[in-house]
Design an enzyme around this catalytic site. Structure first.
Site, PDB file in Angstrom:
ATOM      1  N   MET A  14     -10.542  -1.674   8.007  1.00  0.00           N
ATOM      2  CA  MET A  14      -9.970  -2.642   7.158  1.00  0.00           C
ATOM      3  C   MET A  14     -11.047  -4.001   6.987  1.00  0.00           C
ATOM      4  O   MET A  14     -11.056  -5.317   7.240  1.00  0.00           O
ATOM      5  CB  MET A  14      -8.614  -3.560   6.941  1.00  0.00           C
ATOM      6  CG  MET A  14      -8.201  -4.096   5.839  1.00  0.00           C
ATOM      7  SD  MET A  14      -8.374  -3.687   4.254  1.00  0.00           S
ATOM      8  CE  MET A  14      -6.896  -4.458   3.758  1.00  0.00           C
ATOM      9  N   LYS A  37      -7.888  -6.289  23.461  1.00  0.00           N
ATOM     10  CA  LYS A  37      -9.187  -6.400  25.230  1.00  0.00           C
ATOM     11  C   LYS A  37     -10.775  -6.413  24.544  1.00  0.00           C
ATOM     12  O   LYS A  37     -10.737  -6.998  23.726  1.00  0.00           O
ATOM     13  CB  LYS A  37      -8.449  -4.889  25.539  1.00  0.00           C
ATOM     14  CG  LYS A  37      -9.144  -3.540  24.545  1.00  0.00           C
ATOM     15  CD  LYS A  37      -8.570  -2.328  24.499  1.00  0.00           C
ATOM     16  CE  LYS A  37      -8.899  -1.173  23.736  1.00  0.00           C
ATOM     17  NZ  LYS A  37      -9.489   0.188  24.432  1.00  0.00           N
ATOM     18  N   SER A 101       1.684  -5.397   4.415  1.00  0.00           N
ATOM     19  CA  SER A 101       2.539  -5.756   3.906  1.00  0.00           C
ATOM     20  C   SER A 101       4.191  -5.722   4.628  1.00  0.00           C
ATOM     21  O   SER A 101       4.880  -5.224   4.879  1.00  0.00           O
ATOM     22  CB  SER A 101       3.275  -4.680   2.947  1.00  0.00           C
ATOM     23  OG  SER A 101       3.355  -3.174   3.590  1.00  0.00           O
ATOM     24  N   PHE A 128      -4.852  -6.360  -1.035  1.00  0.00           N
ATOM     25  CA  PHE A 128      -6.276  -7.201  -1.299  1.00  0.00           C
ATOM     26  C   PHE A 128      -6.451  -6.394  -2.330  1.00  0.00           C
ATOM     27  O   PHE A 128      -7.740  -7.080  -2.913  1.00  0.00           O
ATOM     28  CB  PHE A 128      -7.170  -7.065  -0.249  1.00  0.00           C
ATOM     29  CG  PHE A 128      -6.906  -8.506   0.875  1.00  0.00           C
ATOM     30  CD1 PHE A 128      -6.563  -9.324   0.396  1.00  0.00           C
ATOM     31  CD2 PHE A 128      -6.312  -7.831   1.836  1.00  0.00           C
ATOM     32  CE1 PHE A 128      -6.090 -10.189   1.382  1.00  0.00           C
ATOM     33  CE2 PHE A 128      -6.568  -9.094   3.568  1.00  0.00           C
ATOM     34  CZ  PHE A 128      -6.185 -10.083   2.912  1.00  0.00           C
ATOM     35  N   HIS A 155      -2.173  10.818  -6.354  1.00  0.00           N
ATOM     36  CA  HIS A 155      -2.428  10.554  -4.891  1.00  0.00           C
ATOM     37  C   HIS A 155      -3.221  12.196  -4.522  1.00  0.00           C
ATOM     38  O   HIS A 155      -2.209  12.686  -5.180  1.00  0.00           O
ATOM     39  CB  HIS A 155      -1.886   9.808  -4.002  1.00  0.00           C
ATOM     40  CG  HIS A 155      -1.708   8.422  -3.891  1.00  0.00           C
ATOM     41  ND1 HIS A 155      -0.438   8.115  -5.292  1.00  0.00           N
ATOM     42  CD2 HIS A 155      -2.425   7.157  -3.383  1.00  0.00           C
ATOM     43  CE1 HIS A 155      -0.457   6.480  -5.031  1.00  0.00           C
ATOM     44  NE2 HIS A 155      -1.909   5.875  -3.955  1.00  0.00           N
ATOM     45  N   HIS A 156      -3.619  11.918  -3.627  1.00  0.00           N
ATOM     46  CA  HIS A 156      -4.251  12.945  -3.108  1.00  0.00           C
ATOM     47  C   HIS A 156      -3.217  13.832  -1.696  1.00  0.00           C
ATOM     48  O   HIS A 156      -2.100  13.074  -1.655  1.00  0.00           O
ATOM     49  CB  HIS A 156      -5.964  12.633  -1.512  1.00  0.00           C
ATOM     50  CG  HIS A 156      -5.449  11.820  -1.039  1.00  0.00           C
ATOM     51  ND1 HIS A 156      -4.453  11.933   0.427  1.00  0.00           N
ATOM     52  CD2 HIS A 156      -5.267  10.147  -0.652  1.00  0.00           C
ATOM     53  CE1 HIS A 156      -4.098  10.719   0.900  1.00  0.00           C
ATOM     54  NE2 HIS A 156      -5.036   9.733   0.157  1.00  0.00           N
ATOM     55  N   LYS A 159      -0.912  12.484   1.367  1.00  0.00           N
ATOM     56  CA  LYS A 159      -0.269  11.581   0.893  1.00  0.00           C
ATOM     57  C   LYS A 159       1.291  12.053   1.356  1.00  0.00           C
ATOM     58  O   LYS A 159       1.315  12.691   1.392  1.00  0.00           O
ATOM     59  CB  LYS A 159      -0.145  10.499   0.176  1.00  0.00           C
ATOM     60  CG  LYS A 159       0.503   9.222   0.230  1.00  0.00           C
ATOM     61  CD  LYS A 159       0.672   8.491  -1.581  1.00  0.00           C
ATOM     62  CE  LYS A 159       1.232   7.199  -1.272  1.00  0.00           C
ATOM     63  NZ  LYS A 159       0.808   6.633  -0.333  1.00  0.00           N
ATOM     64  N   GLY A 165       4.192   2.735  -2.277  1.00  0.00           N
ATOM     65  CA  GLY A 165       4.304   2.012  -2.152  1.00  0.00           C
ATOM     66  C   GLY A 165       4.596   0.693  -2.783  1.00  0.00           C
ATOM     67  O   GLY A 165       5.516  -0.197  -3.678  1.00  0.00           O
TER      68      GLY A 165
END
Lengths: 266, 266, 266, 266
Positions: A14, A37, A101, A128, A155-156, A159, A165
Site C-alpha cells: 500500500m 527501524k 479498518s 481508499f 472474490h478469488h 480469500k 468486509g
C-alpha cells in the site's frame, strides 16, 4: 501550495502505491518516511538502501517533523502501529490520513477528542477505492426508495473469509436508510441449506469464490417492476490512488475526525 | 390528511397505472378525471361507462374543481394538452404533477413564472421510475471521480430510435459534473464504422436492440484499476407507481417548479 | 509417457507463460529452445544466461532435434518466423503447436498439405484461452436457435483498434450458423452516428474502452421473450496455460492441421 | 406436409402459448383438444364455448384420433394426467410431446419400453425454453475445462422454493462432466451462515429473491485468470414457443424416448 507528506508504512504494498500516487500528483510531495527501524537510511519504492537518494527514514516522528515539517502523515501501517502514530502526529500539528479498518471504536473516540482539542483534521479511510465507496454510498441512498436488497460479492478462491468486509460494511450502511422489514416470500422453502445466503437484517449476502476472480461486488435493489444494480470491479491496487490523494488534499481543510471517504465525496 | 387527486389522461396506459397507484396508497384518492370528451360519464380503469360507479369525468377543470376541490392535478396526457391543463390548474390553486418529457423550454419557463406568482408547487417528471432516476443521478455524481463514461442502453427491437431518450438525458446530466476531456486512445483506429458508438462530449453511447429485451441501461464509469457500473432494468410499468406517489406527496410542500424527480430524492 | 517440448519464442511474455505451464504439468517437459540468436546459451524464464542451468538454446531446429528429440515444437514467436519453423518441424517429424493469428490463408493451406503428406498433426491456435474459445463456440451454436446477436467487447483505453480481433472472429464464427437476416427495426432512426455499433452481416459489435478494464466480451443472443448472454472475462495471461497444455497433448494424436482450439474441445 | 397436432391442456396458460405457437407456424395446425370435460364443445385460446368455431374438444383420445388423425399429441397438462395420455397416444400411433418435469423415473422407463415396442418417437421436455436449455448444456460442456462452478439464480420474491428447479437441474447436468473436487479455500471461514450458498457436489448455488425480478440464472465458471459466465433471462412465456415447435417437428423423425430438449439441439 505543495502539500508535504510524511508516510508511515512506505515499504509495504500500500505504501508503494501511495508513494506513486503522490509522485504523480503535482500538488504534493513525499518528504520523509516514518518506520520502526532503518533510521537514517532511505526508502525508494519498497526497497531500503543507504544512499542519499530516495526518501529519508526516521524512527521518531518528532525528529522527522523537525527536519521536514510535513503537513500530513499518511499512515498505511497495521492497526497496531497506527494509533500511536496518529496521536503523535496530532500533538505535533500534523494532519493524519489513515488507511486501515483496524482501529477500534474506543480508539476512534479518543482520536476524535484529541483532534477537536487541537483543531486539526484527521481522515480514517477503511477503503481508499473511490468506486467502492461510491457503490456503498449509492446503495444506501437508493435503499430509501428500493428497500429490498441483496448483495453478491465475488472474490478469488484464496480469500479465507466470507462474507467480505466490504459486503458487511455495505449492508450496515444500507441499514441506516432502509426501513426494517422481512424480504422474500414469508413462507419461503429452502431445500438446500444456504441457498438464500447470509442474512443481515433481512438483506441477503451471497459470497462467490472462484479461481480467476479478483474483487467484485454488486448490490441489487428491487422494486415493483424494476431492478437497480450497482456493481464495483476492483482490478488493480492502483484504484486506491485517487482516494489517497483526495484524502490528503481534503484533510487540510478539516478540523474534525472523518471516518470513511463517503463523507468527503458527494 | 388524504390528498385529493384529479387525473388527466385517465384512459391511457399511464393513467391506468396512476389510478392503481393512488388506489393502493392510503393517503390519496382519485376524485375526478379531466378529459376532452365524455363529460358526465365515468371512467373505471381504462374504460368509460355511464354508470355512477367509477371516476366522474369533466371536460372543464374549473367545473371539476368546483365539485371536487382536488389538491393535485396529475396530468399524464400528451404534450399538446398538458400545457393548457397546467396553466388552468395553477390559476385554480391546484398543484400540478406532470408526467411527460414533451414540454418545451419556453413552456417550462412560463410555468415557472406562473407557479412563483401563485406560490404553488409544480413537479414535471419526464420519468416516474425511481430506479431510472437514481441511476442517472448516481452516474452524474460518480463522474466527478470516475470521469471516463460509456453508456450501454438495451431495448427490444421494436424500438424505433437510437440512442434512447434516457441515455441522452443521462449523458447530459453527467456532462454537468464530468470534467470535459477526450476518452480512449488518442490514436484510436476504428476498422468498422460505428464500433465505438455515438459520441456525446467524449462519452460513448451504445444502443443494443434485440427481441426479448425490455428496457435496460447500464452506465460504466472507469478509473485506474477499477470500474463502477450502475444498471437499471425496467421490467414492468408498475415501476412508475412509487415515483407517481412520491411526486403527489411532495408537490404539496413546494412553492416552485421542480423539473425531474432527481431533485426531490436524495 | 512424458511429452518432450521444444519452444520457439521462449524469451517473450507468451513463452514465459508457456514454460511455466509445461513445468507445472507432470506429463511434459521443455527440452530446448529455438531462437534466432544466443546459440549455445541458456534461457531461464525470460532471461538468457551462459550457465548450464536453464533451457539450452539452438538456432537450428535440426541440431536441436538431434540432441533432444522433441515430440512437439511449441511456437509462440511472431508471424514472420513461425511459418519457416513449422515447415522445418514437420520435415523433422516434430508435431507443431502454434500460437498466433498471423498465418495467411495460403500459408495455412501449404501447412495442411505438408502435414498430410507427412502424416503428422499440427495445431494452430489464434487464442489459447479456453474460456474465450468456449464463448465463441457456444455463441455460434446458440445462434442457430437465437439468431439475433449483438457483441459487446470491453477493453482498457490503451487498446488502439476497434472492434477487437476476438469480436470479429466471434461474428465470423456465428455467421456460419446464423441464418442471414436484418436485425432491429426496419425503419430504425439513428439520431447520433454510431449508436447502433459496427455492422457485420446484420450483427452489431460495440467496443467499450475505459481505463481500469482488462479484456472482456459478452455475446447477447435474443429470442422472443428471452435473452442468452455468454460472457468471458480475461483477467490474467495465466488463463492461456490450460489451452497450451491441451494443444500439446492433443496434437500427438492427430494427423491433420487443426485451426482453432474450438475443434479439439467439445 | 402439415403436422396435425392434438393438444391436451389447451385451456391452461401453457396451452394458450402452445396454440399460438402452432398457429403462427406454417407447417403445423391444431386439429383438436383432449380434455377431461367439455366433450363436444370448442376451445378458443383459453376459453370454452359451444360454437362451431375454435378447436373441438374430446374427452377420449381414441375418438379424437378417429375424427382427426393427429400426428402428434402435445401434452401440457399436469403430471397426474400426462402419463395416461401418453400411453394412449403411443397405442394409437400418435407421437407424444410432453411439457412437464413431473414424470417419475419409473414412468419414464415404462414410456421408453412402450415407445420402443411401437417404434414411435416421444419427447419429454421439462423446459421448452431453448435459451435455458442452451445455458444448461453449455455450462455442462464448459465444466470439463473450467471445473469451478457457482450458480446464481434470481427470481421474483413470490417464488416459494429455493434453489430453483432449473438451478438444481443445471448442477446435475454439470456433475456429469465436472471432475469431482472441493472448491474454494480449504480452510474457508464463514462468519454468517449461508454466505457461501447451497452446496451441490462442491458447486455453490445462490438464490436471489427480489420484487421486480422475473426469472434469471447465471452460471459462473472460473479458471486461472479467467471467468466464463453463461446467463439466461426469461422475460416472457413466449420464449417457450420455438422449443415447442422444435419438439413437434423433431418427434416425427424419432423412434425412441428423448428426455430434455438438450438432446435434440446441437
Amino acid at each position: 501550495m505543495t502539500i508535504k507528506v510524511a508516510i508511515a508504512g512506505a515499504r509495504g504494498r500500500m505504501g508503494t502505491t501511495a508513494i506513486q500516487a503522490i509522485e504523480e500528483a503535482n500538488d504534493a510531495i513525499v518528504v520523509a518516511a516514518l518506520d520502526y527501524k532503518y533510521d537514517g537510511l532511505h526508502v525508494h519504492n519498497s526497497t531500503v538502501n543507504d544512499q542519499c537518494h530516495g526518501i529519508p527514514i526516521y524512527t521518531s516522528l518528532a525528529e522527522l517533523a523537525e527536519h521536514h515539517a510535513p503537513d500530513v502523515l499518511l499512515d498505511v501501517t497495521d492497526p497496531n502501529a497506527v494509533f500511536v502514530n496518529v496521536q503523535a502526529a496530532i500533538e505535533l500539528g500534523i494532519y493524519p490520513v489513515v488507511g486501515t479498518s483496524g482501529l477500534t471504536r474506543s480508539q476512534l473516540d479518543e482520536i476524535a477528542v484529541l483532534v477537536e482539542s487541537h483543531q486539526i483534521g484527521c481522515i480514517v479511510a477503511p477503503n481508499f477505492s473511490l468506486g467502492a465507496v461510491l457503490m456503498m454510498k449509492f446503495s444506501a441512498q437508493a435503499a430509501r426508495y428500493l428497500g429490498d436488497v441483496e448483495i453478491i460479492e465475488l472474490h478469488h478462491d484464496r480469500k479465507l473469509d466470507a462474507p467480505s468486509g466490504t459486503a458487511v460494511k455495505t449492508a450496515e450502511m444500507i441499514q441506516q436508510y432502509r426501513p426494517a422489514h422481512i424480504q422474500g416470500h414469508p413462507e419461503e422453502q429452502v431445500h438446500i441449506d444456504g441457498a438464500r445466503g447470509a442474512d443481515v437484517d433481512g438483506m441477503k449476502i451471497h459470497s462467490v469464490r472462484l479461481p480467476g476472480l479478483l474483487a467484485h461486488q454488486q448490490v441489487l435493489l428491487g422494486g415493483e417492476g424494476e431492478l437497480l444494480t450497482i456493481r464495483h470491479d476492483s482490478f488493480d491496487r492502483k484504484s486506491f490512488m485517487p482516494g489517497i490523494m483526495l484524502a490528503i488534499r481534503e484533510v487540510m481543510g478539516r478540523k474534525e475526525l472523518v471516518y470513511g471517504l463517503e463523507h468527503i465525496i458527494d
